[in-house]
Design an enzyme around this catalytic site. Structure first.
Site, short mmCIF file in Angstrom:
data_model
loop_
_atom_site.label_atom_id
_atom_site.label_comp_id
_atom_site.label_asym_id
_atom_site.label_seq_id
_atom_site.Cartn_x
_atom_site.Cartn_y
_atom_site.Cartn_z
N GLY A 55 0.84 -1.19 0.00
CA GLY A 55 0.00 0.00 0.00
C GLY A 55 0.87 1.23 0.00
N THR A 56 0.87 1.92 -1.13
CA THR A 56 1.75 3.07 -1.25
C THR A 56 1.38 3.84 -2.50
OG1 THR A 56 4.08 3.67 -1.27
CG2 THR A 56 3.45 1.86 -2.64
N THR A 57 1.95 5.04 -2.62
CA THR A 57 1.88 5.75 -3.91
C THR A 57 3.25 6.31 -4.20
OG1 THR A 57 -0.34 6.47 -3.31
CG2 THR A 57 0.67 7.49 -5.22
N LYS A 88 10.54 6.22 1.29
CA LYS A 88 10.26 5.40 0.11
C LYS A 88 11.09 5.80 -1.09
CE LYS A 88 5.68 4.30 1.58
NZ LYS A 88 4.29 4.13 1.26
#
Lengths: 269, 223
Positions: A55-57, A88
């Site tokens: 879960g990330t962007t 990230k």
């Protein structure tokens, strides 16, 4: 007195690590594997137990002035937010960045390993490695571990002799060259904003604002993305961090609270 | 012909909770001393905290057999480091060693949820938090284990400091003094013990500062 090294039984050598530099293809994976009758089911239990942070962007795009890279900072384990301050965007070396999506440990470890290989290349060849070369190194390693449960969705962005470079590399063994990428559970939302506002001939400031907004909109709609939106710029002199903004604050910057007109209050008799 | 499922698992969860808080010139690492399996208590007096180096202390919850194996590997590697470099490992160096050690068993992981606390090269407190396969991050405070979902929101409320990712950077030092931090840790465990069946019996607190390392104990509910 002999000291106790019983804790140190031999660990498998990492892929293509110590002996010589790039002797043909990297050797087959040799991490310790458990002895079970049914490896697939065992792996499933181990993966379930480990539950890699997903879960990330993240996004990156090439424009006239160079490469813009941006990401959120939330790590989730199932429904629990394990951290709001995960880095990230990984600094592989002063002119190359990698983004993290998928398993946090997988991305951290293999990006660090890539940084080591890039440095060894520099020492062996007396020149910096190209973005093409670096992404190929990573993709080949990940291909060797294909099907073993690694979860890596990364973009390698950098500036080399041929100019700005951007590659998408994943743990299925895919490697794509491109101008615009977004990776993660929030990527559909980020693509919407990014594709709409993108022009090749933007200034650095405009590109940074586009990247920031794209991450913000993804964090707004995707529960698994949030925290701090970091924006990095990669130019001919290497990368530079442009901004790190809490997405909650960005929300109120973009949509300030309008004081509402108070209507007449009904008075109770 | 149905696929045969494994009827034995090499893993077990012995429960427990660990917490660490970093201060300007100290670090507090704490863990309860209850070791469980299923609904049974194996012992009320098991230490989950291990001193890896003069300035690095690790607390681990999860499967204690894997934790013990991990502690042995790190102790052996630290001894080799001391022989080769004629000095103790710094806390950030130990943090990376722990991360790599965990990742080397990526396909058969150590079922250990670790928190590493200590003093960095400048004498400031540092806490590193890990997942089971080695991803790590330097933070101001952290908790891991069965009671972590109860304790973390409370620590966020009391200690929440600006994210290190913010630019322009905001100062992120925990403003608490050492006695206040210890008191906070005791409060955390007293509350977690009320609502988590795997946390309780006794609390072991280790404090690292310029003067050295010291340990403290506090009784917790035994039910």
């Amino acid at each position: 007195m002999k000291f106790d090294t019983s804790g140190l039984e031999s660990h498998g050598q990492l892929v293509g690590a110590s002996d010589g530099l790039f002797n043909g293809f990297p050797t087959a994976p040799s991490f310790e594997i458990p002895n079970t009758t049914d490896f697939d089911c065992f792996q499933k239990e181990a993966i379930q137990m480990v539950k890699p942070a997903k879960g990330t962007t993240t996004l990156a795009f090439i424009f006239k002035e160079g490469v813009m890279v941006a990401a959120d900072s939330r790590a989730s384990m199932g429904g629990y937010i394990s951290s709001q301050s995960v880095k990230k965007i990984i600094e592989i070396n002063p002119y190359m960045l990698g983004t993290m999506a998928g398993g946090a440990a997988d991305c951290q470890f293999w990006h660090r390993n890539l940084g080591i290989k890039c440095r060894l290349h520099e020492l062996a060849n007396k020149r910096r490695i190209s973005v093409t070369g670096a992404s190929k190194l990573l993709a080949n390693i990940l291909y060797n571990y294909r099907g073993m449960g690694l979860s890596v969705g990364t973009m390698i962005a950098g500036w080399d002799e041929t100019g700005p470079g951007l590659y998408y590399v994943d743990s299925e063994g895919g490697r794509l060259k491109g101008m615009r990428f977004s990776v993660g559970s929030g990527s559909p939302y980020a693509y919407g904003v990014l594709d709409n506002g993108y022009r090749y001939d933007m200034s650095v400031g405009e590109a940074a604002e586009l990247a920031r907004r794209s991450i913000y909109h993804a964090t707004f709609r995707d529960g698994a993305s949030g925290g701090v939106a970091s924006v990095y710029y990669v130019g001919p002199d290497g990368w530079k961090k442009l901004s790190g903004d809490d997405v909650a604050e960005l929300h109120y910057n973009y949509y300030p609270v309008q004081p509402s007109v108070v209507e007449q209050v009904m008075v109770e008799t | 012909m149905t696929k045969q499922q494994a009827n034995w698992s090499p893993y077990d969860n012995n429960g427990g909770t660990c917490v660490a808080i970093a201060g300007a010139n100290y670090c507090v690492i704490a863990a309860d001393t209850r070791m469980s399996t299923g609904y049974s208590i194996l012992t009320r007096d098991y230490s989950k905290i291990c001193k890896l180096a003069d300035k690095s202390v690790m607390a681990s919850s999860g499967f204690q057999a894997d934790v013990r194996a991990l502690q042995k590997v790190l102790a052996a590697r630290h001894l080799i480091y001391q022989h080769q470099h004629n000095k103790q490992m710094s806390c950030p160096a130990m943090a990376q060693l722990l991360s790599n050690t965990l990742y080397y068993k990526r396909f058969f992981p150590y079922y250990a949820f670790n928190v590493l606390g200590g003093l960095d090269n400048e004498g400031k407190g540092c806490v590193f938090t890990y997942d089971a396969v080695g991803s790590y991050e330097r933070v101001g405070y952290s908790s891991q284990g069965s009671g972590s979902t109860l304790i973390m929101p409370f620590l966020d409320n009391q200690l929440k400091s600006p994210s290190p990712l913010l630019l322009p950077a905001k100062d992120a030092v925990t403003p608490l003094s050492e006695p206040e931090a210890i008191d906070l840790v005791k409060t955390c465990f007293a509350s977690a013990t009320e609502r988590d069946i795997y946390t309780g019996d006794k609390l072991e607190i280790v404090v690292l500062n310029a003067a050295g390392i010291r340990s403290e104990y506090m009784e917790l509910r035994k039910d």
